[in-house]
Motif scaffolding. Structure first.
Motif, PDB file in Angstrom:
ATOM      1  N   LYS A   1       0.807  -1.221   0.000  1.00 15.74           N
ATOM      2  CA  LYS A   1       0.000   0.000   0.000  1.00 15.74           C
ATOM      3  C   LYS A   1       0.849   1.284   0.000  1.00 15.74           C
ATOM      4  N   LYS A   2       2.145   1.160   0.200  1.00 18.36           N
ATOM      5  CA  LYS A   2       2.999   2.347   0.228  1.00 18.36           C
ATOM      6  C   LYS A   2       3.207   2.877  -1.194  1.00 18.36           C
ATOM      7  N   PRO A   3       3.273   4.199  -1.348  1.00 23.75           N
ATOM      8  CA  PRO A   3       3.423   4.781  -2.689  1.00 23.75           C
ATOM      9  C   PRO A   3       4.803   4.523  -3.275  1.00 23.75           C
ATOM     10  N   THR A   4       4.833   4.464  -4.581  1.00 27.97           N
ATOM     11  CA  THR A   4       6.105   4.305  -5.298  1.00 27.97           C
ATOM     12  C   THR A   4       6.368   5.577  -6.084  1.00 27.97           C
ATOM     13  N   ARG A   5       7.608   5.757  -6.471  1.00 29.27           N
ATOM     14  CA  ARG A   5       7.930   6.904  -7.320  1.00 29.27           C
ATOM     15  C   ARG A   5       9.066   6.521  -8.264  1.00 29.27           C
ATOM     16  N   ALA A   6       9.006   7.100  -9.441  1.00 33.57           N
ATOM     17  CA  ALA A   6      10.015   6.805 -10.457  1.00 33.57           C
ATOM     18  C   ALA A   6      11.328   7.507 -10.124  1.00 33.57           C
ATOM     19  N   ARG A   7      12.414   6.902 -10.541  1.00 33.41           N
ATOM     20  CA  ARG A   7      13.740   7.499 -10.408  1.00 33.41           C
ATOM     21  C   ARG A   7      14.222   7.864 -11.810  1.00 33.41           C
ATOM     22  N   MET A   8      15.052   8.844 -11.913  1.00 32.68           N
ATOM     23  CA  MET A   8      15.583   9.269 -13.204  1.00 32.68           C
ATOM     24  C   MET A   8      16.771   8.395 -13.586  1.00 32.68           C
ATOM     25  N   ALA A   9      16.758   7.882 -14.813  1.00 32.53           N
ATOM     26  CA  ALA A   9      17.911   7.134 -15.328  1.00 32.53           C
ATOM     27  C   ALA A   9      18.980   8.149 -15.731  1.00 32.53           C
ATOM     28  N   THR A  10      20.143   8.054 -15.126  1.00 30.01           N
ATOM     29  CA  THR A  10      21.189   9.046 -15.361  1.00 30.01           C
ATOM     30  C   THR A  10      21.939   8.823 -16.675  1.00 30.01           C
TER      31      THR A  10
ATOM     32  N   PRO B   1       7.888 -10.836  -8.647  1.00 31.79           N
ATOM     33  CA  PRO B   1       8.055  -9.518  -8.032  1.00 31.79           C
ATOM     34  C   PRO B   1       7.840  -8.347  -8.978  1.00 31.79           C
ATOM     35  N   ARG B   2       7.348  -7.285  -8.388  1.00 30.38           N
ATOM     36  CA  ARG B   2       7.344  -5.993  -9.070  1.00 30.38           C
ATOM     37  C   ARG B   2       8.812  -5.583  -9.185  1.00 30.38           C
ATOM     38  N   LEU B   3       9.251  -5.238 -10.379  1.00 27.11           N
ATOM     39  CA  LEU B   3      10.615  -4.773 -10.592  1.00 27.11           C
ATOM     40  C   LEU B   3      10.668  -3.258 -10.734  1.00 27.11           C
ATOM     41  N   ALA B   4       9.586  -2.667 -11.195  1.00 24.56           N
ATOM     42  CA  ALA B   4       9.550  -1.232 -11.455  1.00 24.56           C
ATOM     43  C   ALA B   4       9.976  -0.431 -10.229  1.00 24.56           C
ATOM     44  N   GLY B   5      10.968   0.430 -10.432  1.00 25.80           N
ATOM     45  CA  GLY B   5      11.433   1.304  -9.364  1.00 25.80           C
ATOM     46  C   GLY B   5      12.383   0.666  -8.372  1.00 25.80           C
ATOM     47  N   GLN B   6      12.789  -0.570  -8.627  1.00 29.86           N
ATOM     48  CA  GLN B   6      13.672  -1.247  -7.674  1.00 29.86           C
ATOM     49  C   GLN B   6      15.059  -0.597  -7.677  1.00 29.86           C
ATOM     50  N   VAL B   7      15.730  -0.658  -6.569  1.00 26.99           N
ATOM     51  CA  VAL B   7      17.078  -0.102  -6.426  1.00 26.99           C
ATOM     52  C   VAL B   7      18.003  -0.787  -7.435  1.00 26.99           C
ATOM     53  N   ARG B   8      18.690   0.025  -8.222  1.00 21.90           N
ATOM     54  CA  ARG B   8      19.548  -0.493  -9.305  1.00 21.90           C
ATOM     55  C   ARG B   8      20.595  -1.486  -8.793  1.00 21.90           C
ATOM     56  N   GLN B   9      21.316  -1.104  -7.752  1.00 20.49           N
ATOM     57  CA  GLN B   9      22.380  -1.980  -7.248  1.00 20.49           C
ATOM     58  C   GLN B   9      21.809  -3.278  -6.672  1.00 20.49           C
ATOM     59  N   TYR B  10      20.634  -3.199  -6.072  1.00 21.37           N
ATOM     60  CA  TYR B  10      20.008  -4.415  -5.547  1.00 21.37           C
ATOM     61  C   TYR B  10      19.642  -5.361  -6.690  1.00 21.37           C
ATOM     62  N   THR B  11      19.072  -4.830  -7.759  1.00 24.09           N
ATOM     63  CA  THR B  11      18.726  -5.667  -8.911  1.00 24.09           C
ATOM     64  C   THR B  11      19.978  -6.319  -9.480  1.00 24.09           C
ATOM     65  N   GLU B  12      21.036  -5.535  -9.617  1.00 20.96           N
ATOM     66  CA  GLU B  12      22.296  -6.100 -10.107  1.00 20.96           C
ATOM     67  C   GLU B  12      22.758  -7.249  -9.220  1.00 20.96           C
ATOM     68  N   SER B  13      22.742  -7.053  -7.908  1.00 18.63           N
ATOM     69  CA  SER B  13      23.234  -8.090  -6.992  1.00 18.63           C
ATOM     70  C   SER B  13      22.369  -9.339  -7.050  1.00 18.63           C
ATOM     71  N   GLN B  14      21.048  -9.173  -7.221  1.00 17.87           N
ATOM     72  CA  GLN B  14      20.173 -10.345  -7.292  1.00 17.87           C
ATOM     73  C   GLN B  14      20.394 -11.120  -8.580  1.00 17.87           C
ATOM     74  N   LEU B  15      20.586 -10.425  -9.694  1.00 14.78           N
ATOM     75  CA  LEU B  15      20.868 -11.124 -10.950  1.00 14.78           C
ATOM     76  C   LEU B  15      22.178 -11.905 -10.846  1.00 14.78           C
ATOM     77  N   LYS B  16      23.171 -11.316 -10.207  1.00 11.81           N
ATOM     78  CA  LYS B  16      24.446 -12.018 -10.018  1.00 11.81           C
ATOM     79  C   LYS B  16      24.285 -13.196  -9.058  1.00 11.81           C
ATOM     80  N   SER B  17      23.439 -13.040  -8.046  1.00 11.35           N
ATOM     81  CA  SER B  17      23.187 -14.140  -7.104  1.00 11.35           C
ATOM     82  C   SER B  17      22.458 -15.297  -7.778  1.00 11.35           C
ATOM     83  N   PHE B  18      21.530 -14.978  -8.674  1.00  7.71           N
ATOM     84  CA  PHE B  18      20.873 -16.040  -9.447  1.00  7.71           C
ATOM     85  C   PHE B  18      21.895 -16.760 -10.325  1.00  7.71           C
TER      86      PHE B  18
END
Length: 197
Positions: free
Chosen positions: A97-106, A145-162
């Motif tokens: 129920k918590k709101p999400t917000r988009a991050r800017m791709a640098t 899982p919802r991936l939208a808006g996920q922390v970039r470094q966390y996504t990277e680490s999970q893909l490497k862990s898989f």
């Protein structure tokens, strides 16, 4: 006190939330979750995932997997110790129920590579499109899982862990996909995902 939540739109469609004790979930979050995952589930550092907007069923399953040892993490094993299934479900609803917000791709060019992989995959290496399971906007489902808006470094680490087989749950399909991703593709997909909302 149990709080009944009426039908609310979920990320991937409309559904009813189960009857849960949101006050208890807020207490647990304040005492156990907020230091790493932020007061609103937005993540307090790049090391930890955002929980805001994540499907409640997925959160409850991950908590149960940490508790049973099916998903490995010394930190999370201690955090979920003593939680009941009802409390795990309540935490899931609380964070969804918590709101999400988009991050800017640098890096726009890297994000464009990520978008290509996310939407179309890589036919030359056999990488399936992320969107084929997680949806075109990365909103996932109750099981994925919802991936939208996920922390970039966390996504990277999970893909490497898989890829390294360190991620021990929800892994059959993701092991195969992650093993085919290059370092560039991992970084690109993670950046693209972080800017979705």
């Amino acid at each position: 006190m149990l709080v009944w939540l009426a039908a609310c739109p979920l990320a991937a469609g409309a559904a009813d939330y189960p009857e849960v004790d949101l006050q208890r979930a807020e207490e647990i979050s304040a005492g156990r979750c907020s230091l790493c995952h932020g007061a609103q589930g937005e993540s307090s550092t790049v090391l930890y995932p955002r929980l805001a907007g994540q499907h409640y069923q997925y959160i409850a399953k991950q908590l149960a997997d940490f508790q049973s040892g099916r998903r490995k993490s010394d930190t999370m094993a201690s955090m979920v110790q003593g939680l009941t299934p009802e409390e795990m479900l309540a935490l899931g609803v609380y964070f969804e129920k918590k709101p999400t917000r988009a991050r800017m791709a640098t890096d726009k060019q890297l994000a464009a590579v990520g978008e290509f992989i996310f939407q179309r995959g890589n036919e030359f290496s056999g990488v399936a499109a992320c969107a084929s399971c997680h949806g075109e906007r990365g909103l996932g489902s109750p099981q994925l899982p919802r991936l939208a808006g996920q922390v970039r470094q966390y996504t990277e680490s999970q893909l490497k862990s898989f890829n390294s087989r360190e991620r021990t749950n929800d892994n059959a399909v993701m092991h195969s996909i992650a093993s085919k991703l290059t370092e560039l593709e991992i970084k690109a997909v993670a950046l693209y995902i972080s800017a979705l909302d």
